[in-house]
Design an enzyme around this catalytic site. Structure first.
Site, short mmCIF file in Angstrom:
data_model
loop_
_atom_site.label_atom_id
_atom_site.label_comp_id
_atom_site.label_asym_id
_atom_site.label_seq_id
_atom_site.Cartn_x
_atom_site.Cartn_y
_atom_site.Cartn_z
N SER A 584 -53.02 -14.29 -13.04
CA SER A 584 -53.18 -15.48 -12.74
C SER A 584 -51.96 -16.04 -11.67
O SER A 584 -51.72 -15.77 -10.81
CB SER A 584 -53.37 -16.41 -13.80
OG SER A 584 -54.11 -17.59 -13.32
N ASP A 670 -65.11 -15.62 -11.71
CA ASP A 670 -64.18 -16.42 -12.12
C ASP A 670 -64.00 -17.69 -11.41
O ASP A 670 -63.92 -17.73 -10.34
CB ASP A 670 -62.79 -15.43 -12.00
CG ASP A 670 -61.36 -16.16 -12.27
OD1 ASP A 670 -61.25 -17.51 -12.86
OD2 ASP A 670 -60.51 -15.37 -12.23
N HIS A 705 -62.49 -15.41 -15.90
CA HIS A 705 -61.07 -15.12 -15.80
C HIS A 705 -60.37 -14.21 -16.56
O HIS A 705 -59.34 -13.59 -16.13
CB HIS A 705 -60.40 -16.54 -15.86
CG HIS A 705 -59.09 -16.88 -15.45
ND1 HIS A 705 -58.58 -16.53 -14.19
CD2 HIS A 705 -57.81 -17.14 -16.11
CE1 HIS A 705 -57.48 -16.88 -13.85
NE2 HIS A 705 -56.77 -16.96 -15.10
#
Length: 735
Positions: A584, A670, A705
């Site tokens: 991320s 995501d 995610h």
């Protein structure tokens, strides 16, 4: 053996067509050739993504046995039939359990004995894995819910105060938008009403007649708190609060004593809290400190000796935050005229993370010497000269993490979770020392840590076979950067081993000591695993975070390179056998260090990487973009921020150098970091790199995610990541 035409096609990476798109800001034009990959419904995009995955499968086919071995190691160390420690609430014990062969947990409860006034009433019932529990009520079986669904994730759950209704929210796509359903626990039947496209967060009113829930806008920003009155059409649900500032995040929770609904609106720099008093709902929402005062705070309202009080954790004249106690009536005055009593003063070396209350104690979460700790103080005399000293439960290890595992307002115990890098998670109940007159009689348990469970680790695991040490790298500006260095105890310091450096470094998130079964598979292959606590995280206090955000963001990247240099020079590893990993915002870190120092890494794994940050943040219509301005700056309005980000954002700084092996890992659904970012980045890397190492895109078409859902798919994902790294750094064999 003959090579087929299809094999030949797969041996070369997919090449996306170039469709130039010009982006002009502050007099500077950037031409993006791969922006068209954002068209999620375009058949050409889908075909390209499938081709990328096919290429990845071909390139990494030789790692299949290693992936299988690591998966089996994770599986064989995990007690698959297991359960959480039961938690008491409103006369019931709630827990979840897992069954071997099933990917999802089962949420359950059993009736509790006693009135909850004594410590013994809070001793959880003995629930053994695999043994039927008399009187057990299954609230939700995730395996049943997930049947025939491509994805399953539970977003939240709530039980009405009377224990009759159970509300839960489910995501079946991976986009973190949920459907709320309500179950009548008396009959086991679902109510007819269900609410689509909701966000995280739901709770019942005290009478169980109203459900509060969150809605996100088109950019995936939670902005509405809505109310659903049971038995009425969902179309009639009212908006209790709506936040129109696109840079502010909204959420809600119940106060510790459940007398108020607390709506929190904020960013990383200031906030606002609105309270709804359930005893006087006709007063509507009451603002405590308006956001215009630019104070970052959390508020915990409670009733103490007949007076409404608010416990404030705030940064007013306190960069690391402090805690004050305030009479609720003070908030109607101008801020400069309010009287706040200091409960926990500000310290440069202590970061106050938050505070809550029970009926007798204040419970504080803080960070000191990088370590997350819990302290408790009796409410009697709080904020006065007679305030008693805080008590901190003691532990033996140097590097550990203690966090709250939940507490009930009237409970004489609080639940704590303890872990370290090589101590599996332990669940304790800490019996609160009782000092206030009128509480229950003192027992031998008060002030004691009551061990409820230590997570079992199978396969002959012994903590003494491993070592965790605190080391320090020196950044290019002289800053000392803390490192957590993990290795096998029997590893020789002969400069021949492989190493992995992991980092995150954003949003004041700290990578605290914590046990992880999958990581053992790398350590057992002789890998020295370094966690770089770089600036932008929260390990060293608020200044540490601020020194790694906005126009200081490059410190995050240079700190990580310094950590890599420390490892290369430590005597533990061969500098040619170092890999890097992050996800991320940590994926943005991976992209940045790949551009800064590609020669220092044999491989880089970038998980759901935020590598096209400037493009994303320049478009406030994209998910979460406007909320990111407080973290990275606003490049739309500020040319200095635009240029600063332009200098480091990974996609726009790919250059003609020999990049190492790179795996970019993403999910089609995501909503936090869109798949298009790593898809574009991989294309640009391949087109510019002067090296011959493979650069691959691994995409989960039914994930979010966090990747695919279910524990077995999660283990497979981790095994894939670790196998890619281990293969590249020559750490494939168990030692």
């Amino acid at each position: 053996m003959m090579t087929s035409a299809s094999d030949s096609v797969l041996s070369a990476p997919p090449v996306a067509k170039k469709v130039p798109v010009a982006r002009t800001h502050h007099g500077e034009t950037f031409t993006d050739h791969y922006e068209w990959l954002r068209e999620k419904e375009n058949p050409d995009v889908l075909a390209h993504l499938h081709a990328e995955q096919a290429y990845t499968d071909t390139v990494t086919a030789g790692q299949e046995k290693l992936r299988t071995d690591i998966f089996n190691e994770i599986k064989n160390r995990t007690q698959e039939t297991d359960l959480s420690v039961p938690s008491r609430k409103d006369g019931w014990w709630y827990y979840s359990r897992m069954v071997e062969g099933s990917p999802y947990s089962i949420q359950c409860r059993v009736k509790a004995d006693g009135d909850g006034s004594a410590v013994d009433d809070w001793t959880p019932p003995l629930v053994e894995p695999g043994v039927a529990v008399h009187g057990e009520v299954v609230l939700l079986d995730g395996n049943v819910e997930a049947k025939d669904q491509p994805f399953f994730s539970l977003g939240g759950a709530a039980v009405s105060r009377d224990g009759m209704l159970y509300a839960y929210s489910v995501d079946n796509a991976g986009d973190e938008l949920f459907t709320i359903r309500i179950k009548d626990l008396r009959t086991g039947e679902l109510l007819e009403e269900h609410i689509e496209n909701t966000f995280y967060g739901l709770t019942f009113s005290p009478d169980g007649r109203t459900l509060y829930y969150m809605i996100a806008d088109d950019s995936w920003r939670p902005f509405q708190v809505k109310t659903h009155v049971l038995g009425t059409p969902v179309t009639e649900d009212a908006v209790l609060y709506q936040e129109d500032d696109v840079a502010m995040w909204t959420g809600f929770d119940l106060s510790a004593d459940r007398r108020h609904l607390a709506i929190s609106i904020g960013c990383s720099e200031f906030s606002e809290t609105l309270l709804l008093d359930f005893d006087a709902p006709e007063k509507g929402l009451q603002t405590l400190i308006p956001r215009s005062e630019h104070i970052l705070y959390d508020a915990e309202p409670f009733l103490w000796e007949g007076q409404e009080k608010v416990l404030l954790t705030h940064n007013r004249d306190a960069v690391n935050s402090m805690i004050s106690l305030v009479d609720a009536a003070e908030f109607i005055k101008p801020l400069t005229e309010q009287h706040w009593d200091t409960v926990v003063p500000h310290e440069d070396a202590v970061r106050i993370n938050g505070a809550t209350v029970t009926a007798t104690h204040m419970v504080v979460s803080l960070r000191k010497d990088t370590i997350e700790r819990i302290q408790v103080t009796a409410l009697d005399g709080l904020g006065t000269p007679s305030q008693v000293a805080a008590v901190e439960p003691g532990f033996d290890e140097e590097l550990y993490t203690t966090s709250m595992g939940g507490s009930e307002f009237e409970s004489p115990v609080i639940r704590l979770i303890y872990t370290s890098d090589f101590t599996p998670s332990r669940v304790y109940d800490y019996a609160l020392p009782q000092t206030h007159a009128g509480t229950h009689a003192r027992t031998h348990a008060e002030g004691e840590l009551l061990l409820r469970k230590e997570t079992p680790v199978l396969g002959g695991y012994r903590a003494q076979d491993y070592v965790a040490t605190r080391e320090w790298a020196v950044a290019e500006d002289g800053t000392r950067v803390p490192l957590s260095v993990l290795r096998r105890a029997d590893l020789a310091r002969d400069g021949s081993n492989a190493g992995v450096v992991y980092g995150y470094g954003s949003y004041e998130v700290s990578i605290d000591p914590g046990f992880g079964v999958p990581r053992l598979s790398l350590l057992d292959r002789g890998v020295v695993f370094v966690i770089a606590h770089v600036r932008g995280g929260g390990e060293m206090g608020r200044h540490w975070y601020e020194d790694g955000k906005k126009l200081n963001k490059k410190n995050t990247f240079s700190d990580f390179v310094a950590a890599t240099d420390w490892l290369a020079q430590s005597g533990w590893v061969d500098p040619a056998r170092i890999g890097a990993m992050g996800g991320s915002a940590g994926g943005l870190l991976m992209g940045a260090v790949a551009n800064l120092a590609p020669e220092k890494y044999a491989a880089i794994v970038a998980q759901v990487p935020f590598v096209d940050a400037l493009t994303t943040i320049l478009d406030p219509e994209l998910p979460l973009s406007a909320l990111e301005w407080e973290e990275w700056g606003n490049p739309i309005t500020d040319p200095a921020v635009y240029q600063y980000m332009k200098d480091y954002t990974p996609y726009e700084n790919v250059r003609a150098v020999a990049y190492p092996k790179i795996a970019a890992i993403t999910s089609f659904n995501d909503t936090r970091v869109l798949y298009v970012e790593p898809a574009k980045w991989v294309q640009e890397l391949r087109s510019v790199s002067t090296g011959k190492e493979p650069i691959v895109l691994k995409i989960e078409m039914d994930g979010g995610h966090g990747g695919a859902s279910g524990r077995y798919e999660g283990w497979k994902t981790r095994a894939w990541d670790y196998a890619f790294l281990a293969d590249a750094i020559g750490a494939t064999e168990l030692r």
